[in-house]
Every structure is written in structure tokens, then in C-alpha cells.
Scaffold this motif. Structure first.
Motif, PDB file in Angstrom:
ATOM      1  N   ARG A   1      -9.451   2.970   4.496  1.00 46.53           N
ATOM      2  CA  ARG A   1      -9.864   1.601   4.795  1.00 46.53           C
ATOM      3  C   ARG A   1      -9.618   1.260   6.250  1.00 46.53           C
ATOM      4  NH1 ARG A   1     -10.422  -1.543   0.138  1.00 46.53           N
ATOM      5  NH2 ARG A   1      -9.332  -0.506  -1.558  1.00 46.53           N
TER       6      ARG A   1
ATOM      7  N   ASN B   1      -0.736   5.068   0.168  1.00 39.69           N
ATOM      8  CA  ASN B   1      -1.876   5.336  -0.694  1.00 39.69           C
ATOM      9  C   ASN B   1      -2.995   5.833   0.221  1.00 39.69           C
ATOM     10  OD1 ASN B   1      -4.251   5.084  -2.232  1.00 39.69           O
ATOM     11  ND2 ASN B   1      -3.337   3.480  -3.479  1.00 39.69           N
ATOM     12  N   PRO B   2      -3.603   7.001  -0.080  1.00 40.14           N
ATOM     13  CA  PRO B   2      -4.627   7.537   0.826  1.00 40.14           C
ATOM     14  C   PRO B   2      -5.759   6.540   1.096  1.00 40.14           C
ATOM     15  CG  PRO B   2      -4.399   8.905  -1.156  1.00 40.14           C
ATOM     16  CD  PRO B   2      -3.326   7.882  -1.212  1.00 40.14           C
ATOM     17  N   GLU B   3      -6.013   5.658   0.127  1.00 39.88           N
ATOM     18  CA  GLU B   3      -7.058   4.635   0.325  1.00 39.88           C
ATOM     19  C   GLU B   3      -6.770   3.790   1.561  1.00 39.88           C
ATOM     20  OE1 GLU B   3      -7.774   2.087  -3.002  1.00 39.88           O
ATOM     21  OE2 GLU B   3      -7.642   3.752  -4.409  1.00 39.88           O
ATOM     22  N   PHE B   4      -5.478   3.545   1.808  1.00 41.04           N
ATOM     23  CA  PHE B   4      -5.082   2.704   2.930  1.00 41.04           C
ATOM     24  C   PHE B   4      -5.591   3.287   4.249  1.00 41.04           C
ATOM     25  CE2 PHE B   4      -2.128   1.515   6.297  1.00 41.04           C
ATOM     26  CZ  PHE B   4      -2.036   0.144   6.126  1.00 41.04           C
TER      27      PHE B   4
ATOM     28  N   GLU C   1       3.281   4.076  -1.900  1.00 38.67           N
ATOM     29  CA  GLU C   1       3.310   4.603  -3.262  1.00 38.67           C
ATOM     30  C   GLU C   1       4.682   5.154  -3.577  1.00 38.67           C
ATOM     31  OE1 GLU C   1       0.398   7.565  -3.884  1.00 38.67           O
ATOM     32  OE2 GLU C   1      -1.263   6.204  -3.557  1.00 38.67           O
TER      33      GLU C   1
ATOM     34  N   PRO D   1       0.788  -1.226   0.000  1.00 44.44           N
ATOM     35  CA  PRO D   1       0.000   0.000   0.000  1.00 44.44           C
ATOM     36  C   PRO D   1       0.831   1.293   0.000  1.00 44.44           C
ATOM     37  CG  PRO D   1       0.128  -0.867   2.211  1.00 44.44           C
ATOM     38  CD  PRO D   1       0.882  -1.811   1.325  1.00 44.44           C
TER      39      PRO D   1
END
Lengths: 357, 292
Positions: free
Chosen positions: B219, B213-216, A331, A329
Motif C-alpha cells: 500500500r 503485514n506485507p500489505e502495508f 503482525e 499494521p
């Protein structure tokens, strides 16, 4: 590096030999780019914090956060990456046409250095210890926000370059002014980071480019900007064609060099400022996109400008998906990926030219 | 001539027989001192703080640009940063020892000038403890280290005890800068969070300061979000972040720059930093429980 130059425009009345070939090349490239755009957008939607994974996409779609993750974050940043790439591709094609130099890139005229300085100033903000900023100025700096600051900085950088070069009539003077200003403004932002080390991490993130925080508002803004800038650029594509024949020929065709150049510089800096303010200094896309187009399907500038924008979009999309998928996760900064890809491509090209003669 | 050189070499290679002080830094270089050094230059804020906590503040003759605690060091000559140290200024102060980090490249010139540069690693609580011990040896008062560390441990335990029961085991996201960069479990700040009984949403295998990743983050749905105050407003404006329960319900610790600075300094104020987090968690505590 003698790279292929744009072919002089084929006049409609007497098709030059090979015009049909060129048309076929252009159609083929357009097909590939369209396919690339589609595949890139889909891959961007499938690539999340778990990397490129269809299973995760399925569970995401079923989950309660589906709209939040896919609709609020992944979709706009994927589209945003394409738009930033398109703006940079357009900027690169404009710069290379304007300077008649295949090595020109959109950051040449001080836009990057100006944006960098503005961003560092905002990041340092109130913590500019020693410089004793008044409180109101510090508060104002914090309120402006990075996006606005980067945009103002980029436009400011180009304005200073134009002032230093006394307009856009002489390309060499313009280039020199751009280089001088980049050095000066770069030194200033280094100075700020020395005084305020807090700004360093943010500066680095900006320098390496990132699509992390592109939302729907950014997408709307860039889409509107791209439409307007590309439309204006296409209307002046003939002037760029005339310029490739040389300044004297262009002037004899009744072109007001100073005015047209100024307009092109403004378009170029507008595209660059918009891209930079949204995603930072993404490297190489503006340089490589027009190259790839000229290499595989040369043509007049109207074609070059539009195709370079499309090429830039595809390039940055691919780079963005790689930067998200490779160590998810985590980047990678997208600018690092574009620099590696772009650098490898140029190495390959150079190698081929040296051996192929 | 050659013979003379050989004699000379043999002479200086002789181990000092005097009962001096001998310390080995984290690059494995052993330095010997006939007596505890009285002129010390510190090129790292955490080392400055450690020297002062061990009672050696009066022996500091110069510090780096960022050292700002205790207040008495503000008056000392400033010698630049680790990457742009004022070599001439340091040499002019004739320090008997220069304290720096293992990553300092610009100080290699000082070795060539014959100065003793002690390069110390401080990435973790254990490093901090070891460094305190080493500095105490150097200052000639080895017993001080245990006292300083005991105080740190007391503060840590007190801070951990102050965390509201409802927030023990709470999932926390600590942001280091925009990007978003986070403090992972293996970072210095991450260790402090673990001591407070908090669960860091960033696993250790992602390293100390990953760019996520901002999604991480979305979530993971952290119960509490921590970071520096001047980034706070921007955080809620990021796409989708306004939906984070922690932000919606104001379960956040926005640390003013001065406090945020203490968080990342592996020195004697480590317990104080934990205390600051505990203060904030007590404020947040009343709102806990939701969004779990």
C-alpha cells in the motif's frame, strides 16, 4: 493426563449403545466446524494491514490495487492458513493414533528439528564464517530457498529418526529416537546461529511460524498434498483403529505392524513437512485439534482424521486473523497466538480434570 | 571482629581523593579510575570501533566474537558474544574495564569477580555521540570525542548533499530480515535515513523493528527498497511483491553483507554508512520520478 481416548469402532452390524448419540455429536461438530471455516475465511478476507475493518475492505475493493492486495496477498494467505492448519491437524491425529498417546504431536519424529536446521543453514548460507564453505556449496544453499530446504530438512529428520529406531516397529524406540535427534539437530542449528548471528532473526521467524508469504502456488501445493495424504490416511484408518486395541490384538487381526506403522509415519511426516515448509513451526495446532475432536465427538479413526484436519484448519484460521488484527499494521507471529490459545485450553482441561476427578 | 569489619567498610566507602576519572554508565553505575585504563575488553563491535576511532586501539586486550573493524582487532583474543561471554577468558586478561551493552546478562558474573563493567546504550545517533564522549573521558583524552563526532557529522552532511534532488523526500522501505521486519523511523537506521532527507514508510509509533503485514508495504508503494543483498531475490518472489514499482524499475539498494553490517552499528562509521546509502541513491537517482 488421562484424556479421552478414541472409542473402539462401533461395528456396523450391532450398533453399540449410544451410537446414535455419537452420530448426533459428530453432525453437530461438523456443523460448527463448517460454520467456523466459513466465518474464518470471511474474517481473513476482511482483515488487512488496517486490522479487521469493513470500511477499508470497501475502499480496497474500489481501489486500483484491489486485486493485488486482496487477490495476491490476502486471499491466498487466508486459504493457506486453513490448509497449514488442516495438515497439522491431520498430522496430530495420525501421531496420536500411531503412538496411542494423547500428548503426541506431529513434530515428535524429528521433522521440526530437521527443518529448523536446514533453514538455519540456508539463512547462514555464505556467511558461515570460520566453517569455510566452498563457494559452490554456498551458492547452491542460497538458490535452494527456504521452503525447499525446510521440506528436505523435515523429511531428512524423520528419515534419521527411522534409521536410528531401525524402522517403525517399536513405538517407544521411535519416540526416543525422535527426542534424541531433536536434541542433536537443535544443538547443531544453535551452533550455526552462534557462528552466523545473521541467521538468528530468520530462524526466530521460522520457529514462531508465519503465513505472511503464502501465495497461490503454496495454496495449490498444499491443497494437492492434503487431498493425497488425507485420502491415503483414510484408507489406513482401520489399521489405527486396530492399533488402539493393543499391538497383540492388532497383530492377531492380521495386521503387518511394521509396514503399516512405517506407512503411517511417512504420511505423518509428509503432512508435517509440507506444513512446516510453508509456514514454519506453528505450535500446538497438531496437539490440540485431535483433542478437541475427541472431546466433543469421539469416533473411529476415519472420522477422527478428517475432523482433526478440519478442526486444525479452523484453529489456525482464527489464530491467523487474531495475529493480523491485534496490532495492525504489525503482525504477531501466528505460532505465538496458537501457543497462547492452545496452552490456555490445555490448562482449562487439566483444571477441570483435577477438580472433576 | 564486627568492629574491624565496620572500620574496613568505612575505609572502602571513602570517596577516592585522587584526581581520577569518574564515568557513569547507562545503568546509572558510577565507576572510578585512578588513571585512564590501559587494559580494555570490548564486548560490542560498535564500542570496539569507537575505542579505536578515539585512538585507544592499542589498549584493547580482547574483543567479542563479532568485532571485525579496524583490521587490527582481528588478532586480539575472542571472548564470545554478549549472551555467551567467556567469563574465564575475560577474567584471565585482567582488564581494568569491560565495555558492554545495557542488555548483557551474562556479564553480571564479572561484577561479582570485582571487574568494572561499563554498560552502555547505543540505540540512536544521540546515544552514539554520548558514548563517544564517555569513552573519550575514560581514555583520558576528552578532546578526541568532539573531533570524531565532527568527522561523523561531516560525513553525514556530505552524504545528505549527495542524495539526488529527485530523491529528496522519497519514500523508502528498509528491510531488516525476512518476515517482513522493517527498520522503523525510531531505529538507528531510521535516523540515518531521516538525515538523508528520506521518508521512511514505517511510522515511529510502530517501534524500531516491527514485523509488518506485507500489505502495508504494498500500500505504501515505496520509491526505493533497501535491504541485504542475499534477500533480494526472495523479495521479488513474495506474493504480489513483483508488482511493487520500486522492484519493477530496479529502484533498490541491495547491500552486500559487509556494508549491511555497517548500517546497524552505532559507532564512528555512522557517517560512512550514510555515505553508502547515498552512493546507492545516486545510482538509483536516474530512475526516480516514476511511480510517485
Amino acid at each position: 493426563m488421562a484424556l479421552p481416548q478414541a472409542a473402539s469402532p462401533a461395528t456396523a452390524s450391532r450398533p453399540a449403545p449410544g451410537a446414535a448419540d455419537h452420530l448426533r455429536q459428530r453432525r453437530r461438530l461438523l456443523g460448527w466446524l463448517g460454520l467456523g471455516l466459513l466465518v474464518g475465511l470471511l474474517a481473513g478476507l476482511v482483515t488487512g494491514s488496517a486490522g479487521f475493518s469493513l470500511e477499508t475492505l470497501q475502499s480496497d475493493l474500489a481501489g486500483e490495487q484491489a486485486w493485488l492486495i486482496l487477490g495476491e496477498i490476502r486471499a491466498p494467505r487466508t486459504l493457506g492458513a486453513a490448509l497449514v492448519g488442516a495438515l497439522l491437524g491431520l498430522g496430530g491425529a495420525l501421531a496420536q493414533g500411531l503412538f496411542r498417546n494423547p500428548l503426541a504431536d506431529p513434530y515428535l519424529l524429528g521433522a521440526a528439528a530437521g527443518a529448523g536446521l536446514a533453514v538455519v543453514l540456508v539463512l547462514a548460507g555464505a556467511t558461515l564464517g570460520g566453517l569455510q564453505l566452498s563457494l559452490t556449496a554456498a551458492l547452491w544453499l542460497e538458490r535452494v530457498g527456504l521452503v525447499m530446504a525446510a521440506f528436505i530438512g523435515a523429511v531428512g529428520g524423520v528419515t534419521l529418526t527411522l534409521l536410528l529406531a531401525r524402522g517403525a516397529l517399536h513405538t517407544t524406540r521411535l519416540l526416543l529416537s525422535g527426542v534424541v535427534l531433536a536434541v542433536l539437530l537443535g544443538a547443531l542449528s544453535d551452533l550455526v546461529t552462534v557462528v552466523s548471528p545473521d541467521a538468528l532473526r530468520g530462524k526466530q521467524a521460522f520457529m514462531l511460524g508465519s503465513t505472511s508469504f503464502l501465495g497461490w502456488s503454496s495454496v495449490a501445493l498444499m491443497a494437492a498434498g492434503l487431498t493425497m495424504l488425507l485420502g491415503l490416511a483414510l484408507r489406513h484408518a482401520r489399521a489405527l483403529d486396530a492399533l488402539t486395541l493393543g499391538e497383540d490384538s492388532a497383530a492377531s487381526l492380521g495386521l503387518d505392524l511394521g509396514r503399516v506403522r512405517l506407512l503411517l509415519v511417512l504420511l505423518l511426516s509428509g503432512a508435517t513437512a509440507l506444513a512446516v515448509s510453508q509456514a514454519g513451526l506453528v505450535a500446538f495446532v497438531g496437539l490440540v485439534a485431535p483433542h478437541l475432536v475427541r472431546r466433543h465427538a469421539p469416533g473411529a479413526h476415519a472420522w477422527l482424521l478428517a475432523a482433526s484436519a478440519l478442526m486444525g484448519a479452523v484453529l489456525l484460521l482464527v489464530a491467523d486473523v487474531i495475529s493480523r488484527a491485534l496490532i495492525a499494521p504489525q503482525e504477531l507471529p501466528v505460532g505465538v497466538v496458537t501457543a497462547v490459545l492452545g496452552g490456555l485450553y490445555l490448562c482449562l482441561l487439566l483444571n477441570r480434570r483435577v477438580r472433576g476427578g | 571482629m564486627t568492629r574491624f569489619l565496620l572500620w574496613w567498610l568505612l575505609l572502602i566507602a571513602q570517596p577516592t581523593l585522587a584526581a581520577g576519572i569518574q564515568v557513569t554508565d547507562d545503568r546509572g553505575v558510577t565507576h572510578r579510575f585512578a588513571a585512564p585504563p590501559q587494559r580494555i575488553v570490548s564486548m560490542l563491535p560498535s564500542l570496539t570501533e569507537s575505542v579505536c576511532a578515539l585512538g585507544g586501539c592499542a589498549r584493547l586486550v580482547g574483543v567479542d566474537r563479532y568485532s571485525n573493524w579496524p583490521a587490527s582487532v582481528e588478532k586480539l583474543p575472542r571472548l564470545g558474544g554478549l549472551d555467551d561471554a567467556l567469563i574465564e577468558g575475560i577474567a584471565a586478561l585482567r582488564p581494568e574495564v569491560v565495555l558492554a551493552s545495557t542488555s548483557a546478562q551474562s556479564l553480571d558474573r564479572l561484577d561479582a569477580l570485582g571487574l568494572k563493567v561499563l554498560r552502555l546504550k547505543s540505540d540512536s545517533h544521540a546515544d552514539t555521540r554520548r558514548t563517544l564522549g564517555l569513552l573519550a573521558e575514560l581514555l583520558g583524552s576528552p578532546e578526541q570525542a568532539a573531533q570524531v563526532w565532527a568527522a561523523v557529522e561531516r560525513d553525514l552532511a556530505a552524504a545528505a548533499a549527495r542524495v539526488p534532488p529527485a530523491l529528496r523526500g522519497a519514500k523508502v522501505y528498509f528491510e531488516i530480515g525476512g518476515g517482513p521486519y522493517a527498520a522503523g523511523r525510531s531505529s538507528f537506521i531510521g535516523e540515518t535515513m531521516t538525515r538523508l532527507g528520506l521518508v521512511n514508510i514505517v511510522p515511529a509509533e510502530l517501534g524500531p523493528f516491527p514485523k509488518l503485514n506485507p500489505e502495508f508495504v504494498l500500500r505504501a508503494r515505496p520509491d526505493v527498497v533497501m535491504g541485504v543483498q542475499h534477500e533480494a531475490a526472495a523479495m521479488a518472489q513474495r506474493p504480489g511483491w513483483a508488482q511493487l514499482p520500486a522492484l519493477q524499475q530496479g529502484r533498490r539498494c541491495d547491500l552486500p553483507t559487509a556494508q549491511y553490517e555497517i548500517m546497524g552499528r552505532p559507532g564512528p562509521r555512522l557517517g560512512e554508512a550514510a555515505g553508502l546509502l547515498a552512493d546507492c541513491l545516486q545510482r538509483v537517482g536516474t530512475m526516480a520520478g516514476a511511480g510517485r
